[in-house]
Write a protein that holds these residues in place. Structure first.
Motif, PDB file in Angstrom:
ATOM      1  N   ARG A  54       0.697  -1.376  -0.042  1.00 22.62           N
ATOM      2  CA  ARG A  54      -0.155   0.051   0.064  1.00 22.62           C
ATOM      3  C   ARG A  54       0.770   1.237   0.147  1.00 22.62           C
ATOM      4  O   ARG A  54       1.824   1.314   0.551  1.00 22.62           O
ATOM      5  CB  ARG A  54      -0.854  -0.016   1.309  1.00 22.62           C
ATOM      6  CG  ARG A  54      -1.802  -0.933   1.268  1.00 22.62           C
ATOM      7  CD  ARG A  54      -2.634  -0.856   2.704  1.00 22.62           C
ATOM      8  NE  ARG A  54      -3.867  -2.121   2.865  1.00 22.62           N
ATOM      9  CZ  ARG A  54      -5.023  -1.743   2.380  1.00 22.62           C
ATOM     10  NH1 ARG A  54      -5.364  -0.908   1.870  1.00 22.62           N
ATOM     11  NH2 ARG A  54      -5.811  -2.995   2.513  1.00 22.62           N
ATOM     12  N   VAL A  55       0.342   2.234  -0.627  1.00 21.38           N
ATOM     13  CA  VAL A  55       1.278   3.398  -0.659  1.00 21.38           C
ATOM     14  C   VAL A  55       1.238   4.050   0.550  1.00 21.38           C
ATOM     15  O   VAL A  55       0.025   4.159   0.994  1.00 21.38           O
ATOM     16  CB  VAL A  55       0.905   4.605  -1.924  1.00 21.38           C
ATOM     17  CG1 VAL A  55       1.393   5.763  -1.709  1.00 21.38           C
ATOM     18  CG2 VAL A  55       1.067   3.719  -3.187  1.00 21.38           C
ATOM     19  N   GLY A  56       2.050   4.316   1.312  1.00 22.26           N
ATOM     20  CA  GLY A  56       2.059   5.154   2.507  1.00 22.26           C
ATOM     21  C   GLY A  56       1.326   4.166   3.538  1.00 22.26           C
ATOM     22  O   GLY A  56       1.049   4.587   4.539  1.00 22.26           O
ATOM     23  N   ASN A  57       1.423   2.945   3.327  1.00 21.36           N
ATOM     24  CA  ASN A  57       0.509   1.933   4.257  1.00 21.36           C
ATOM     25  C   ASN A  57      -0.768   2.237   4.325  1.00 21.36           C
ATOM     26  O   ASN A  57      -1.571   1.747   5.277  1.00 21.36           O
ATOM     27  CB  ASN A  57       1.410   1.734   5.697  1.00 21.36           C
ATOM     28  CG  ASN A  57       1.054   0.412   6.252  1.00 21.36           C
ATOM     29  OD1 ASN A  57       0.835  -0.412   5.581  1.00 21.36           O
ATOM     30  ND2 ASN A  57       1.226   0.631   7.564  1.00 21.36           N
ATOM     31  N   THR A  58      -1.332   3.265   3.724  1.00 21.23           N
ATOM     32  CA  THR A  58      -2.721   3.575   4.053  1.00 21.23           C
ATOM     33  C   THR A  58      -3.552   3.504   2.675  1.00 21.23           C
ATOM     34  O   THR A  58      -4.871   3.590   2.761  1.00 21.23           O
ATOM     35  CB  THR A  58      -3.071   4.794   4.648  1.00 21.23           C
ATOM     36  OG1 THR A  58      -2.393   5.787   3.710  1.00 21.23           O
ATOM     37  CG2 THR A  58      -2.355   4.751   6.088  1.00 21.23           C
ATOM     38  N   GLY A  59      -2.966   3.694   1.620  1.00 25.72           N
ATOM     39  CA  GLY A  59      -3.757   3.809   0.090  1.00 25.72           C
ATOM     40  C   GLY A  59      -4.131   2.495  -0.349  1.00 25.72           C
ATOM     41  O   GLY A  59      -4.295   1.380   0.557  1.00 25.72           O
ATOM     42  N   ASP A  60      -4.409   2.539  -1.630  1.00 18.95           N
ATOM     43  CA  ASP A  60      -5.085   1.458  -2.414  1.00 18.95           C
ATOM     44  C   ASP A  60      -3.901   0.332  -2.285  1.00 18.95           C
ATOM     45  O   ASP A  60      -2.681   0.381  -2.462  1.00 18.95           O
ATOM     46  CB  ASP A  60      -5.371   1.639  -3.539  1.00 18.95           C
ATOM     47  CG  ASP A  60      -6.625   2.602  -3.773  1.00 18.95           C
ATOM     48  OD1 ASP A  60      -7.448   2.459  -2.624  1.00 18.95           O
ATOM     49  OD2 ASP A  60      -6.921   3.314  -4.578  1.00 18.95           O
TER      50      ASP A  60
END
Length: 147
Positions: free
Chosen positions: A49-55
């Motif tokens: 995940r992008v930034g551990n929070t994204g898709d």
């Protein structure tokens, strides 16, 4: 059994060097066991995940070896090891099964766990030393006309 504790133990078994597991088990009288599945090597898709929070997106494929063993008392042990290492996967699965037995868990926590943690830390430090050798420090020159 506390699932977080088992996950932590399985993490230690997967990250520890094969030689450490082999040495640790050499001094223990092992019960009879049979291999239920594997050791098998194949590819799994690593996701992130992008930034551990994204898709979620697919990073790429990772080579993994898995194994499942069953002790004489029918306790099952499982292991998934990154890379191609059938013996490591078998030893890790055996340790997982042994760690689930009350009679072995205390001994393994006292004897095996500290060895695994030390081996993993030594491996991490060696990788950090190797990476430090490739470090590049970028700096900016001040040109006279920019002043």
């Amino acid at each position: 059994m506390n699932m977080n504790l088992r996950q932590e133990r399985m993490r230690l078994l997967a990250l520890a060097p094969e030689t450490c597991l082999d040495a640790a088990l050499s001094g223990i009288i092992l019960p009879g066991y049979r291999i239920v599945r594997g050791p098998e090597t194949g590819l799994v898709m690593a996701r992130g995940r992008v930034g551990n929070t994204g898709d979620v997106f697919n990073i790429g494929e990772v080579l993994v070896t898995r194994c499942a063993v069953q002790l004489e008392d029918e306790t099952l042990g499982h292991a998934w090891i990154m890379g191609e290492s059938p013996r490591h996967a078998e030893l890790a699965a055996l340790c997982d099964a042994l760690w689930q037995r009350e009679s072995c868990a205390t001994l393994l926590d006292k004897k095996l766990r500290p060895r695994l943690e030390q081996a993993i830390e030594a491996k991490r430090k060696a990788a950090a030393r190797d990476a430090a050798g490739t470090k590049v420090n970028f700096f900016t020159f001040v040109r006279g006309e920019d002043q």
